[in-house]
Design a protein around this motif. Structure first.
Motif, short mmCIF file in Angstrom:
data_model
loop_
_atom_site.label_atom_id
_atom_site.label_comp_id
_atom_site.label_asym_id
_atom_site.label_seq_id
_atom_site.Cartn_x
_atom_site.Cartn_y
_atom_site.Cartn_z
N THR A 6 -9.30 -5.29 48.08
CA THR A 6 -10.15 -3.69 47.56
C THR A 6 -9.59 -2.75 49.09
OG1 THR A 6 -11.74 -4.65 47.83
CG2 THR A 6 -10.67 -4.80 45.90
N GLU B 213 -0.28 1.75 40.65
CA GLU B 213 -0.76 2.68 41.81
C GLU B 213 -0.12 4.43 41.91
OE1 GLU B 213 -4.17 2.31 45.22
OE2 GLU B 213 -2.93 0.60 44.94
N ALA C 196 -2.65 2.42 38.29
CA ALA C 196 -3.67 1.21 37.95
C ALA C 196 -3.99 1.04 39.60
CB ALA C 196 -2.63 0.38 37.56
N LYS C 197 -4.63 0.65 39.89
CA LYS C 197 -5.19 -0.34 41.43
C LYS C 197 -4.21 -1.55 41.30
CE LYS C 197 -9.25 1.45 42.98
NZ LYS C 197 -9.27 2.87 43.70
N ASN D 8 -4.19 -4.13 42.89
CA ASN D 8 -4.95 -5.28 42.75
C ASN D 8 -5.69 -5.53 41.59
OD1 ASN D 8 -7.24 -2.95 43.72
ND2 ASN D 8 -8.62 -4.87 43.37
N GLU D 9 -5.35 -4.71 40.58
CA GLU D 9 -5.78 -4.85 38.88
C GLU D 9 -4.50 -4.80 38.39
OE1 GLU D 9 -8.62 -1.43 38.11
OE2 GLU D 9 -10.23 -2.11 40.23
N THR D 10 -3.84 -5.05 38.80
CA THR D 10 -2.30 -5.00 37.76
C THR D 10 -1.80 -6.30 36.95
OG1 THR D 10 -0.94 -5.31 39.95
CG2 THR D 10 -0.84 -3.10 38.85
N GLN E 73 -4.47 -8.40 35.75
CA GLN E 73 -5.39 -7.32 34.42
C GLN E 73 -5.05 -6.49 33.69
OE1 GLN E 73 -5.89 -8.27 37.95
NE2 GLN E 73 -7.24 -9.82 38.02
N VAL E 74 -4.05 -5.37 34.71
CA VAL E 74 -4.11 -4.77 33.19
C VAL E 74 -3.08 -5.18 32.65
CG1 VAL E 74 -3.07 -2.43 34.01
CG2 VAL E 74 -4.78 -2.70 35.37
N ASN F 251 -0.16 -9.85 44.14
CA ASN F 251 -0.32 -9.80 43.18
C ASN F 251 -0.12 -9.66 42.16
OD1 ASN F 251 -3.23 -8.04 43.13
ND2 ASN F 251 -1.30 -7.15 44.89
#
Length: 348
Positions: free
Chosen positions: A12, A153, A181-182, A184-186, A188-189, A204
């Motif tokens: 992060t 992102e 979208a960050k 490292n969160e893609t 989950q997105v 990721n």
């Protein structure tokens, strides 16, 4: 070229292009003072080792082969490689704690635009599939995403990859809706929201493929070789004071590339690289395959001036235009001033 250049675990820290601006600006004042001190004491500092920052990307972890094999000592070179998270390595360079740092060509421009002057004195690799656009069913190609939402992102290198993918497909940015979208969160997105695709780099991208049934890459950096180059960015003062050392370093690098590329020794090389980042060789090999290490002739060709992505010049001009458009920095950079081909060009 990432929240970090990591291919092992999501992190992060600051993104590869956009969120480093403020940190680099804060370090720029320290850099100006430290650079003057360094220039005034270059001769007395000549006995100190070169300090090089590296982080978790296959084209940079490759240096571990030379470290473990003792090749720098064999070459008569005193060098200290220091391991960082990617963003932290650029912070350290900007604060003049390093002589050189391994970064993407776009980030070399970003550092320079914020006061951390550098020259790209060595090309290690380009991303060859580790950066990708991952889409959910029923999409099977970029064109299937028209009118859909894509998570990415903003201002980082896979935003650039996505724009290139759209252009190659005959589409415009306005043909899709981009959702910030960050990286490292893609995964989950992609799995939980109404987006139809995401743009991300390994690990990721691979996690998104594992988490979302039927998800597939519809475009990767292998489709646009040279869009994302990775380089050794060197302090110009350090290069002038220690040119002989950088010449030795360049020779060692191509010894590393030959060792990794040789089927007879690749297994040992992958074992060394995997151990550096806490993976098994079996886990690491696919990540290495998504990175194109440049041989000497290939690097010399990439250093030739040209407009396309096969040239570091063309790729860096594209990165500069992207950085200005998306306000990574305000003023277009003189790309020619950042590229130093002589070390690679002198080798045979």
């Amino acid at each position: 070229m990432k929240t970090t250049r990591s291919v092992c675990a999501p992190v992060t820290s600051a993104s590869r292009l956009f969120t480093l601006r403020r940190r680099l600006k804060r370090a720029a004042g320290a850099l100006a003072l430290a650079t003057g001190f360094f220039a005034a004491h270059a001769q007395s500092a000549s006995a100190a080792p070169l300090r090089i920052g590296y982080s978790d990307w296959p084209g940079w972890v490759a240096w571990q082969v030379a470290i473990d094999k003792g090749w720098f000592k064999e070459a008569g070179l005193d060098v200290k490689f220091e391991w960082f998270d990617y963003a932290a390595s650029m912070d350290a360079y900007a604060a003049n704690k390093l002589d050189a740092v391994l970064v993407t060509n776009g980030d070399a421009l970003t550092m320079g635009a914020n006061g951390a002057k550098n020259v790209m004195a060595l090309i290690t690799d380009y991303s060859n599939g580790n950066d990708m656009i991952v889409a959910k069913p029923p999409a099977r190609r970029i064109q299937d995403l028209k009118g859909k939402k894509i998570g990415v992102e903003f201002g980082v290198v896979d935003h650039l990859l996505l724009l290139d993918a759209l252009q190659r497909a005959g589409m415009k940015e306005s043909d899709v809706t981009l959702v910030n979208a960050k990286t490292n969160e893609t995964p989950q997105v992609l799995g939980s929201s109404d987006v139809s695709a995401i743009a991300a780099w390994q690990p990721n991208a691979g996690e998104a493929l594992r988490q979302v049934p039927g998800a597939r890459p519809v475009f990767t950096s292998a489709d646009e070789p040279g869009l994302i180059y990775d380089v050794l960015a060197v302090n110009p003062v350090s290069l002038a004071a220690h040119r002989d050392d950088y010449e030795k370093l360049t020779k060692v690098w191509y010894r590393v590339v030959r060792y990794i590329d040789d089927p007879a020794t690749q297994g040992d090389a992958v074992k060394i690289m995997a151990a550096r980042v806490g993976l098994t060789p079996q886990q690491y090999l696919p990540l290495l395959k998504g990175t194109k290490l440049l041989t000497l002739p290939e690097a010399q060709q990439a250093y030739a001036k040209g407009d396309g992505f096969r040239s570091l010049y063309g790729s860096s001009h594209a990165a500069d235009a992207f950085n200005v458009k998306y306000q990574v920095y305000k003023t277009s950079q003189d790309v020619n001033a950042y590229i130093e081909p002589s070390l690679t060009g002198a080798l045979k």
